[in-house]
Write a protein that holds these residues in place. Structure first.
Motif, short mmCIF file in Angstrom:
data_model
loop_
_atom_site.label_atom_id
_atom_site.label_comp_id
_atom_site.label_asym_id
_atom_site.label_seq_id
_atom_site.Cartn_x
_atom_site.Cartn_y
_atom_site.Cartn_z
N GLY A 71 0.81 -1.22 0.00
CA GLY A 71 0.00 0.00 0.00
C GLY A 71 0.84 1.27 0.00
N GLU A 72 1.92 1.28 0.79
CA GLU A 72 2.80 2.45 0.81
C GLU A 72 3.51 2.64 -0.53
N CYS A 73 3.89 1.53 -1.15
CA CYS A 73 4.53 1.62 -2.48
C CYS A 73 3.57 2.21 -3.50
N LEU A 74 2.30 1.82 -3.42
CA LEU A 74 1.30 2.37 -4.35
C LEU A 74 1.13 3.87 -4.13
N LYS A 75 1.19 4.32 -2.88
CA LYS A 75 1.08 5.75 -2.60
C LYS A 75 2.27 6.51 -3.16
N ILE A 76 3.46 5.93 -3.07
CA ILE A 76 4.65 6.58 -3.64
C ILE A 76 4.50 6.74 -5.14
N ILE A 77 4.00 5.69 -5.81
CA ILE A 77 3.80 5.78 -7.26
C ILE A 77 2.77 6.85 -7.60
N ALA A 78 1.69 6.94 -6.79
CA ALA A 78 0.63 7.90 -7.05
C ALA A 78 1.10 9.35 -6.91
N THR A 79 2.15 9.58 -6.11
CA THR A 79 2.63 10.95 -5.89
C THR A 79 3.88 11.28 -6.70
N GLU A 80 4.69 10.30 -7.02
CA GLU A 80 5.98 10.57 -7.65
C GLU A 80 6.01 10.31 -9.16
N SER A 81 5.15 9.43 -9.66
CA SER A 81 5.19 9.04 -11.07
C SER A 81 4.51 10.08 -11.94
N PRO A 82 4.88 10.15 -13.22
CA PRO A 82 4.20 11.07 -14.15
C PRO A 82 2.82 10.54 -14.54
N GLU A 83 2.02 11.44 -15.08
CA GLU A 83 0.71 11.04 -15.59
C GLU A 83 0.89 10.27 -16.88
N PRO A 84 -0.03 9.31 -17.18
CA PRO A 84 -1.23 8.94 -16.44
C PRO A 84 -1.02 7.84 -15.40
N VAL A 85 0.24 7.41 -15.18
CA VAL A 85 0.49 6.36 -14.18
C VAL A 85 0.07 6.83 -12.80
N ALA A 86 0.38 8.08 -12.46
CA ALA A 86 0.02 8.60 -11.14
C ALA A 86 -1.49 8.60 -10.93
N GLY A 87 -2.24 8.99 -11.95
CA GLY A 87 -3.69 9.02 -11.81
C GLY A 87 -4.30 7.64 -11.62
N VAL A 88 -3.79 6.65 -12.35
CA VAL A 88 -4.31 5.28 -12.22
C VAL A 88 -4.03 4.74 -10.83
N PHE A 89 -2.81 4.92 -10.31
CA PHE A 89 -2.47 4.40 -8.99
C PHE A 89 -3.12 5.23 -7.88
N LEU A 90 -3.38 6.50 -8.14
CA LEU A 90 -4.11 7.30 -7.17
C LEU A 90 -5.53 6.76 -6.99
N GLU A 91 -6.14 6.33 -8.08
CA GLU A 91 -7.48 5.73 -7.98
C GLU A 91 -7.44 4.42 -7.20
N ILE A 92 -6.37 3.64 -7.39
CA ILE A 92 -6.22 2.40 -6.63
C ILE A 92 -6.11 2.70 -5.13
N VAL A 93 -5.28 3.70 -4.78
CA VAL A 93 -5.11 4.07 -3.38
C VAL A 93 -6.41 4.60 -2.79
N GLU A 94 -7.11 5.46 -3.53
CA GLU A 94 -8.37 6.00 -3.02
C GLU A 94 -9.44 4.92 -2.87
#
Length: 329
Positions: free
Chosen positions: A176-199
């Motif tokens: 879960g923490e790794c997914l949050k790091i990807i959601a904040t650090e990765s470029p779009e659209p990867v960040a948006g997809v993983f942000l939805e997973i975290v949310e």
């Protein structure tokens, strides 16, 4: 030439074009289903061979789970309605339009096209196909272009996101923490997809359900592989870091293969573009040199029929050529 004979020839050309386009649309789907069944049967044969020679029940169970999930994904593609597919297409294109607003936009564009067509004084026989083509075909092409561009950006950076999870798991961080790091650090659209997973997980959904929701936002084989790996790993256990490390290697190999195919097919794509643009370029040059020579082609009814037949025939040819050089990895 008699007008009736010319109309018969144009109708025959349109009929042949429709048949060719239909085969070009159906054959790839038939081949894809056959390839899927072949991969499943090969995996089943490998699983039974491993179980017979080595007696490893966990390997066989994992293969059966993967086969079952592949079948579920294939069934899910065929059971969705038109409205669900269109909503999914809008999400995959990165647009926040509702289906109702999208259809209203297409209808408005069709009406404007029809008014412009009547204003230009063309025959009323072609107003319906022209307005439908421009009003509904052009927005669908824009959606396809946006979706393809977004998928390419996601695929380009997705392997790096998997590597972040691998390094995080090896250092002791939870998934879960790794997914949050990807959601904040990765470029779009990867960040948006993983942000939805975290949310989704924050709202109480399981990781499997969150990944299914993410696949509605962007649907690629790479994300499906990732979802299957995490789901099977959560059920059977094992070393998640090594499994995701292998998946990252597979994703990078797929990217290399796709780039190689793109490089090898670039010559054919350039040739197709040149051949498809030549009639329009030559027509424009002739009109600049001698406008009176081409004026009957746009004013006479016979000339309009010939233009319509030529556009249909050329469209079918360009579509078939595109299908021939469009390789899927």
């Amino acid at each position: 030439m008699n007008l009736g004979i010319l109309l018969f020839l144009v109708a025959g050309a349109v009929f042949v074009s429709v048949i060719a386009v239909t085969f070009a649309l159906i054959l790839p789907q038939i081949k894809a289903r056959a390839n899927l069944k072949q991969r499943i049967s090969v995996a089943s044969g490998n699983a039974s061979g491993v179980e017979a020679t080595r007696g490893i029940g966990a390997d066989s169970s994992r293969r059966r789970d993967i086969q079952s999930r592949l079948r579920q994904l294939e069934d899910a593609k065929t059971k969705k309605s038109f409205a669900a597919n269109m909503r999914e297409t809008l999400r995959q294109a990165g647009l926040r339009l509702t289906l109702r607003n999208y259809l209203l936009l297409c209808a408005g564009l069709s009406v404007v096209t029809a008014i412009l067509y009547m204003t230009m004084g063309y025959h009323l026989l072609g107003i319906l196909p022209v307005s439908i083509t421009v009003g509904f075909g052009l927005p669908r092409y824009v959606l396809f272009y946006l979706t393809k561009s977004r998928i390419n950006k996601f695929t380009k950076n997705f392997a790096n996101a998997v590597d972040i999870i691998v390094r995080g798991v090896k250092s002791g961080l939870p998934v879960g923490e790794c997914l949050k790091i990807i959601a904040t650090e990765s470029p779009e659209p990867v960040a948006g997809v993983f942000l939805e997973i975290v949310e989704s997980q924050t709202l109480g959904l399981t990781l499997d359900a969150s990944l299914e929701r993410a696949q509605e936002q962007i649907k690629t084989p790479e994300l499906q592989f990732f979802a299957i790996v995490l789901a099977i790993q959560g059920q059977t256990g094992g070393n998640l870091a090594d499994t995701l490390d292998n998946l990252s290697g597979i994703l990078r190999d797929r990217k290399k293969m796709a780039d190689k195919v793109k490089a090898l097919s670039s010559e054919a794509k350039s040739s197709a573009g040149i051949i498809g643009s030549l009639p329009f370029l030559i027509t424009g040059l002739l009109y600049l040199v001698n406008p009176e020579y081409l004026t009957p082609l746009f004013t006479a009814d016979l000339g309009k029929i010939m233009i319509a037949g030529g556009l249909v025939w050329m469209g079918a040819g360009v579509f078939i050529m595109k299908q021939m050089i469009n390789f899927k990895i």
